[in-house]
Write a protein that holds these residues in place. Structure first.
Motif, PDB file in Angstrom:
ATOM      1  N   UNK A  65       0.848  -1.196   0.000  1.00 38.22           N
ATOM      2  CA  UNK A  65       0.000   0.000   0.000  1.00 38.22           C
ATOM      3  C   UNK A  65       0.883   1.245   0.000  1.00 38.22           C
ATOM      4  N   UNK A  66       1.934   1.219   0.801  1.00 40.39           N
ATOM      5  CA  UNK A  66       2.863   2.352   0.835  1.00 40.39           C
ATOM      6  C   UNK A  66       3.510   2.608  -0.513  1.00 40.39           C
ATOM      7  N   UNK A  67       3.867   1.537  -1.208  1.00 41.88           N
ATOM      8  CA  UNK A  67       4.462   1.682  -2.547  1.00 41.88           C
ATOM      9  C   UNK A  67       3.456   2.323  -3.490  1.00 41.88           C
ATOM     10  N   UNK A  68       2.221   1.850  -3.469  1.00 42.51           N
ATOM     11  CA  UNK A  68       1.190   2.425  -4.343  1.00 42.51           C
ATOM     12  C   UNK A  68       0.905   3.886  -4.004  1.00 42.51           C
ATOM     13  N   UNK A  69       0.836   4.184  -2.731  1.00 43.78           N
ATOM     14  CA  UNK A  69       0.570   5.562  -2.298  1.00 43.78           C
ATOM     15  C   UNK A  69       1.682   6.491  -2.772  1.00 43.78           C
ATOM     16  N   UNK A  70       2.922   6.054  -2.632  1.00 45.64           N
ATOM     17  CA  UNK A  70       4.055   6.887  -3.031  1.00 45.64           C
ATOM     18  C   UNK A  70       4.187   6.993  -4.547  1.00 45.64           C
ATOM     19  N   UNK A  71       4.036   5.870  -5.234  1.00 46.81           N
ATOM     20  CA  UNK A  71       4.262   5.855  -6.680  1.00 46.81           C
ATOM     21  C   UNK A  71       3.121   6.497  -7.461  1.00 46.81           C
ATOM     22  N   UNK A  72       1.908   6.294  -6.997  1.00 47.19           N
ATOM     23  CA  UNK A  72       0.732   6.776  -7.744  1.00 47.19           C
ATOM     24  C   UNK A  72       0.028   7.946  -7.074  1.00 47.19           C
ATOM     25  N   UNK A  73       0.565   8.359  -5.930  1.00 46.89           N
ATOM     26  CA  UNK A  73      -0.023   9.476  -5.169  1.00 46.89           C
ATOM     27  C   UNK A  73      -1.500   9.236  -4.882  1.00 46.89           C
ATOM     28  N   UNK A 124      -6.027 -14.181  -7.102  1.00 47.29           N
ATOM     29  CA  UNK A 124      -4.812 -14.379  -6.309  1.00 47.29           C
ATOM     30  C   UNK A 124      -5.045 -13.855  -4.907  1.00 47.29           C
ATOM     31  N   UNK A 125      -4.360 -14.432  -3.953  1.00 47.59           N
ATOM     32  CA  UNK A 125      -4.457 -13.964  -2.572  1.00 47.59           C
ATOM     33  C   UNK A 125      -3.894 -12.546  -2.478  1.00 47.59           C
ATOM     34  N   UNK A 126      -4.442 -11.785  -1.536  1.00 46.22           N
ATOM     35  CA  UNK A 126      -4.038 -10.396  -1.352  1.00 46.22           C
ATOM     36  C   UNK A 126      -2.538 -10.280  -1.083  1.00 46.22           C
ATOM     37  N   UNK A 127      -1.998 -11.155  -0.240  1.00 48.81           N
ATOM     38  CA  UNK A 127      -0.576 -11.055   0.078  1.00 48.81           C
ATOM     39  C   UNK A 127       0.290 -11.395  -1.139  1.00 48.81           C
ATOM     40  N   UNK A 128      -0.208 -12.234  -2.052  1.00 52.49           N
ATOM     41  CA  UNK A 128       0.536 -12.546  -3.276  1.00 52.49           C
ATOM     42  C   UNK A 128       0.601 -11.324  -4.182  1.00 52.49           C
ATOM     43  N   UNK A 129      -0.500 -10.627  -4.318  1.00 52.55           N
ATOM     44  CA  UNK A 129      -0.537  -9.393  -5.112  1.00 52.55           C
ATOM     45  C   UNK A 129       0.387  -8.366  -4.481  1.00 52.55           C
ATOM     46  N   UNK A 130       0.363  -8.266  -3.162  1.00 48.07           N
ATOM     47  CA  UNK A 130       1.225  -7.317  -2.451  1.00 48.07           C
ATOM     48  C   UNK A 130       2.689  -7.625  -2.684  1.00 48.07           C
ATOM     49  N   UNK A 131       3.061  -8.904  -2.652  1.00 49.95           N
ATOM     50  CA  UNK A 131       4.447  -9.292  -2.902  1.00 49.95           C
ATOM     51  C   UNK A 131       4.881  -8.892  -4.302  1.00 49.95           C
ATOM     52  N   UNK A 132       3.984  -9.023  -5.270  1.00 48.94           N
ATOM     53  CA  UNK A 132       4.285  -8.637  -6.651  1.00 48.94           C
ATOM     54  C   UNK A 132       4.510  -7.133  -6.755  1.00 48.94           C
ATOM     55  N   UNK A 133       3.692  -6.360  -6.082  1.00 53.37           N
ATOM     56  CA  UNK A 133       3.843  -4.899  -6.104  1.00 53.37           C
ATOM     57  C   UNK A 133       5.202  -4.502  -5.508  1.00 53.37           C
ATOM     58  N   UNK A 134       5.555  -5.126  -4.418  1.00 50.41           N
ATOM     59  CA  UNK A 134       6.817  -4.792  -3.758  1.00 50.41           C
ATOM     60  C   UNK A 134       8.023  -5.169  -4.628  1.00 50.41           C
ATOM     61  N   UNK A 135       7.894  -6.287  -5.299  1.00 51.01           N
ATOM     62  CA  UNK A 135       9.002  -6.743  -6.154  1.00 51.01           C
ATOM     63  C   UNK A 135       9.161  -5.802  -7.322  1.00 51.01           C
TER      64      UNK A 135
END
Length: 53
Positions: A15-23, A42-53
């Motif tokens: 969420x922090x990555x999305x907030x920072x990258x996409x304002x 996909x599970x929420x944590x799997x999507x989150x891991x993809x965003x972080x990567x």
């Protein structure tokens, strides 16, 4: 229990990555993750891991 804590931290970090990258507001960042999770089946944590990567 440990997995739940780790998953929550991963989701928060994504969420922090999305907030920072996409304002986006925090709520919108979570909503993006949730919608992608549901639409891709996909599970929420799997999507989150993809965003972080």
């Amino acid at each position: 229990m440990r997995h739940a804590v780790d998953s929550h931290a991963t989701v928060d970090q994504a969420i922090g990555v999305l907030v920072a990258a996409r304002r986006l507001p925090l709520a919108a960042g979570f909503e993006v993750l949730r919608e992608v999770s549901q639409h891709t089946n996909n599970k929420l944590h799997t999507v989150a891991e993809t965003v972080i990567a």
